[in-house]
Design a protein around this motif. Structure first.
Motif, PDB file in Angstrom:
ATOM      1  N   PHE A 163       0.785  -1.394   0.023  1.00  0.00           N
ATOM      2  CA  PHE A 163       0.126  -0.061  -0.346  1.00  0.00           C
ATOM      3  C   PHE A 163       0.691   1.572  -0.276  1.00  0.00           C
ATOM      4  N   THR A 164       0.190   2.396  -0.612  1.00  0.00           N
ATOM      5  CA  THR A 164       1.025   3.509  -0.551  1.00  0.00           C
ATOM      6  C   THR A 164       0.310   4.655   0.154  1.00  0.00           C
ATOM      7  N   THR A 165       0.137   5.347   1.106  1.00  0.00           N
ATOM      8  CA  THR A 165      -0.588   6.522   1.239  1.00  0.00           C
ATOM      9  C   THR A 165      -0.058   7.594   0.448  1.00  0.00           C
ATOM     10  N   CYS A 166      -0.890   8.652  -0.209  1.00  0.00           N
ATOM     11  CA  CYS A 166      -0.677   9.829  -0.976  1.00  0.00           C
ATOM     12  C   CYS A 166      -1.769  10.752  -1.380  1.00  0.00           C
ATOM     13  N   ALA A 167      -1.872  11.724  -1.717  1.00  0.00           N
ATOM     14  CA  ALA A 167      -2.276  13.045  -1.906  1.00  0.00           C
ATOM     15  C   ALA A 167      -1.749  13.802  -3.076  1.00  0.00           C
ATOM     16  N   THR A 168      -2.513  14.672  -3.589  1.00  0.00           N
ATOM     17  CA  THR A 168      -2.355  15.088  -4.069  1.00  0.00           C
ATOM     18  C   THR A 168      -1.774  16.476  -3.742  1.00  0.00           C
ATOM     19  N   PRO A 169      -0.772  17.039  -4.910  1.00  0.00           N
ATOM     20  CA  PRO A 169       0.563  17.952  -4.727  1.00  0.00           C
ATOM     21  C   PRO A 169      -0.376  19.385  -3.919  1.00  0.00           C
ATOM     22  N   ALA A 170      -1.625  19.434  -4.505  1.00  0.00           N
ATOM     23  CA  ALA A 170      -2.521  20.999  -3.771  1.00  0.00           C
ATOM     24  C   ALA A 170      -3.404  20.007  -2.555  1.00  0.00           C
ATOM     25  N   PHE A 171      -3.166  19.053  -2.696  1.00  0.00           N
ATOM     26  CA  PHE A 171      -3.593  18.990  -0.943  1.00  0.00           C
ATOM     27  C   PHE A 171      -2.730  18.891  -0.193  1.00  0.00           C
ATOM     28  N   GLY A 237      -8.995  14.461  -0.235  1.00  0.00           N
ATOM     29  CA  GLY A 237      -8.163  14.063   1.577  1.00  0.00           C
ATOM     30  C   GLY A 237      -6.698  12.923   1.553  1.00  0.00           C
ATOM     31  N   LEU A 238      -6.282  12.700   1.886  1.00  0.00           N
ATOM     32  CA  LEU A 238      -5.515  11.296   2.128  1.00  0.00           C
ATOM     33  C   LEU A 238      -6.363   9.678   2.040  1.00  0.00           C
ATOM     34  N   ILE A 239      -4.805   9.078   1.056  1.00  0.00           N
ATOM     35  CA  ILE A 239      -5.667   7.450   1.040  1.00  0.00           C
ATOM     36  C   ILE A 239      -4.314   7.287   0.949  1.00  0.00           C
ATOM     37  N   GLN A 240      -4.830   5.711   1.319  1.00  0.00           N
ATOM     38  CA  GLN A 240      -4.054   4.693   1.625  1.00  0.00           C
ATOM     39  C   GLN A 240      -4.159   3.467   0.619  1.00  0.00           C
ATOM     40  N   ALA A 241      -3.675   3.449  -0.797  1.00  0.00           N
ATOM     41  CA  ALA A 241      -4.234   2.190  -2.116  1.00  0.00           C
ATOM     42  C   ALA A 241      -3.388   1.400  -1.771  1.00  0.00           C
ATOM     43  N   PRO A 242      -3.988   0.510  -2.623  1.00  0.00           N
ATOM     44  CA  PRO A 242      -2.932  -0.616  -2.631  1.00  0.00           C
ATOM     45  C   PRO A 242      -1.893   0.376  -4.412  1.00  0.00           C
ATOM     46  N   THR A 243      -0.340   0.141  -3.674  1.00  0.00           N
ATOM     47  CA  THR A 243       0.436   0.705  -4.728  1.00  0.00           C
ATOM     48  C   THR A 243      -0.143   0.637  -5.861  1.00  0.00           C
ATOM     49  N   TYR A 244       0.104  -0.597  -6.766  1.00  0.00           N
ATOM     50  CA  TYR A 244      -0.605  -1.032  -8.145  1.00  0.00           C
ATOM     51  C   TYR A 244      -1.632   0.089  -8.461  1.00  0.00           C
ATOM     52  N   SER A 245      -2.428   0.483  -8.159  1.00  0.00           N
ATOM     53  CA  SER A 245      -4.232   0.889  -7.953  1.00  0.00           C
ATOM     54  C   SER A 245      -2.817   2.857  -8.954  1.00  0.00           C
ATOM     55  N   VAL A 246      -1.838   3.160  -7.973  1.00  0.00           N
ATOM     56  CA  VAL A 246      -1.654   4.586  -7.751  1.00  0.00           C
ATOM     57  C   VAL A 246      -0.618   5.230  -8.086  1.00  0.00           C
ATOM     58  N   ARG A 247       0.339   4.383  -8.788  1.00  0.00           N
ATOM     59  CA  ARG A 247       1.244   3.789  -9.241  1.00  0.00           C
ATOM     60  C   ARG A 247       1.857   4.734 -10.755  1.00  0.00           C
ATOM     61  N   GLN A 264       4.499  -0.031   5.421  1.00  0.00           N
ATOM     62  CA  GLN A 264       3.085  -0.775   5.352  1.00  0.00           C
ATOM     63  C   GLN A 264       2.971  -2.076   4.972  1.00  0.00           C
ATOM     64  N   PRO A 265       2.006  -3.118   5.684  1.00  0.00           N
ATOM     65  CA  PRO A 265       1.795  -4.651   5.401  1.00  0.00           C
ATOM     66  C   PRO A 265       1.736  -4.450   3.783  1.00  0.00           C
ATOM     67  N   THR A 266       2.058  -5.770   3.966  1.00  0.00           N
ATOM     68  CA  THR A 266       1.567  -6.300   2.081  1.00  0.00           C
ATOM     69  C   THR A 266      -0.042  -6.694   2.615  1.00  0.00           C
ATOM     70  N   MET A 267      -0.567  -7.493   1.175  1.00  0.00           N
ATOM     71  CA  MET A 267      -1.963  -8.505   1.473  1.00  0.00           C
ATOM     72  C   MET A 267      -1.633  -9.395   0.561  1.00  0.00           C
ATOM     73  N   PRO A 268      -1.940 -10.656   0.574  1.00  0.00           N
ATOM     74  CA  PRO A 268      -2.106 -11.608  -0.737  1.00  0.00           C
ATOM     75  C   PRO A 268      -2.871 -11.823  -1.251  1.00  0.00           C
ATOM     76  N   VAL A 269      -2.553 -12.092  -2.740  1.00  0.00           N
ATOM     77  CA  VAL A 269      -3.582 -12.288  -3.713  1.00  0.00           C
ATOM     78  C   VAL A 269      -3.457 -13.842  -3.798  1.00  0.00           C
ATOM     79  N   HIS A 270      -4.959 -14.351  -3.964  1.00  0.00           N
ATOM     80  CA  HIS A 270      -5.375 -15.747  -4.189  1.00  0.00           C
ATOM     81  C   HIS A 270      -6.445 -15.830  -5.459  1.00  0.00           C
ATOM     82  N   VAL A 271      -5.892 -16.803  -6.339  1.00  0.00           N
ATOM     83  CA  VAL A 271      -7.235 -17.701  -7.303  1.00  0.00           C
ATOM     84  C   VAL A 271      -7.762 -18.715  -6.538  1.00  0.00           C
TER      85      VAL A 271
END
Length: 303
Positions: A163-171, A237-247, A264-271
């Motif tokens: 996960f990545t915590t992020c925000a816009t430059p304007a924010f 506002g600030l968000i904490q989103a999956p890194t792949y979704s905000v890269r 920040q912790p990782t989350m597993p993905v399963h099929v």
């Protein structure tokens, strides 16, 4: 009567829990399914199911028959999937369930690669934040992030994401840049409610390799990944989103990563998929492709 078809129908009724759900997944009228099971019982001269208006349960004889039929169908599936034609040219419709972000940002952009190798497979991809019932709704497999709660299904980890915590430059220009997780408490934040949880999660960070959730009073809470990212990009506002979704947004300068020195912790993905008795060649090759897809991606590789 096609005995194999009747066996498959019987197994589907048992696992779906009702004739109505089983009939929907088999794409046949409820009355036809009922007659098929009745004919099976007549031929076997034994009652397999206890029926009520709401559900069906196995009789003692039905339970024994179910276990044996499951093994038989598994062997038949293995025989079919091991034929040279099935291995070289798998075909047919494949129903896949996936979370919105994984479906839109990971699977769809890569499917052209899959179709070049397997042009005769037709994929029906259902994306959303509600977790489908694979057996009752007739899905071949699903991609799940986080804990797998489904019982009696096979779960294979294919990747993970951070996960990545992020925000816009304007924010950040308006509110300042936080230097520690505790400073988030005084800033507007956005929370997202996972469909399977029912409450907005905290912003998790790792302290001494242990996960600890930072409880925040979010100014906005949403239940959809697209809306969550849109709110962050709108400087709400600030968000904490999956890194792949905000890269991509970070690469374009639309979002700024924060607190990068705070793990920040990782989350597993399963099929996940029903046991091997339903694992046809088309499902096998799709799962193998998924494993390679996630392994090629630095942000999604299994950790």
């Amino acid at each position: 009567m096609d005995r194999i078809a009747a066996m498959n129908a019987f197994v589907r009724v048992v696992e779906a829990g009702t004739f109505t759900k089983a009939a929907e997944t088999l794409d046949m009228p409820n009355a036809s399914l009922t007659r098929l099971i009745q004919k099976l019982e007549e031929d076997l001269k034994v009652r397999l199911l206890h029926r009520t208006t709401r559900s069906v349960t196995l009789t003692p004889e039905g339970a024994i028959y179910y276990e044996r039929v499951v093994r038989l169908l598994a062997e038949l599936a293995d025989i079919e999937s091991s034929t040279s034609h099935a291995r070289l040219k798998p075909s047919g419709r494949l129903r896949v369930d996936a979370a919105t972000a994984i479906g839109a940002l990971v699977l769809v952009p890569a499917l052209d690669d899959f179709y070049r190798t397997y042009p005769d497979i037709e994929i029906e991809l259902e994306v959303g934040n509600e977790r489908a019932d694979l057996i009752a709704e007739g899905f071949d497999c699903a991609i799940r992030a986080g804990k797998v709660d489904e019982q009696f299904l096979v779960a294979r980890q294919i990747g993970s994401f951070g996960f990545t915590t992020c925000a816009t430059p304007a924010f950040l220009a308006a509110h300042g840049k936080p230097n520690s997780p505790d400073q988030l408490r005084g800033l507007p934040t956005i929370g997202m409610i996972p469909s399977h949880a029912g409450y907005p999660p905290s912003f998790p960070f790792l302290y001494d390799d242990r996960k600890s959730g930072l409880q925040l009073k979010h100014r906005l809470i949403v239940n959809d990944t697209n809306a969550y990212l849109a709110a962050g990009l709108a400087s709400l506002g600030l968000i904490q989103a999956p890194t792949y979704s905000v890269r991509d947004a970070i690469g374009a300068g639309k979002l700024v990563p924060l607190l990068e020195d705070w793990p920040q912790p990782t989350m597993p993905v399963h099929v996940i998929y029903p046991p091997n008795r339903y694992l046809s060649a088309k499902v096998r090759v799709f799962i193998d492709w998924l494993v390679e897809l996630f392994e090629r991606d630095d942000e999604l590789r299994r950790r």
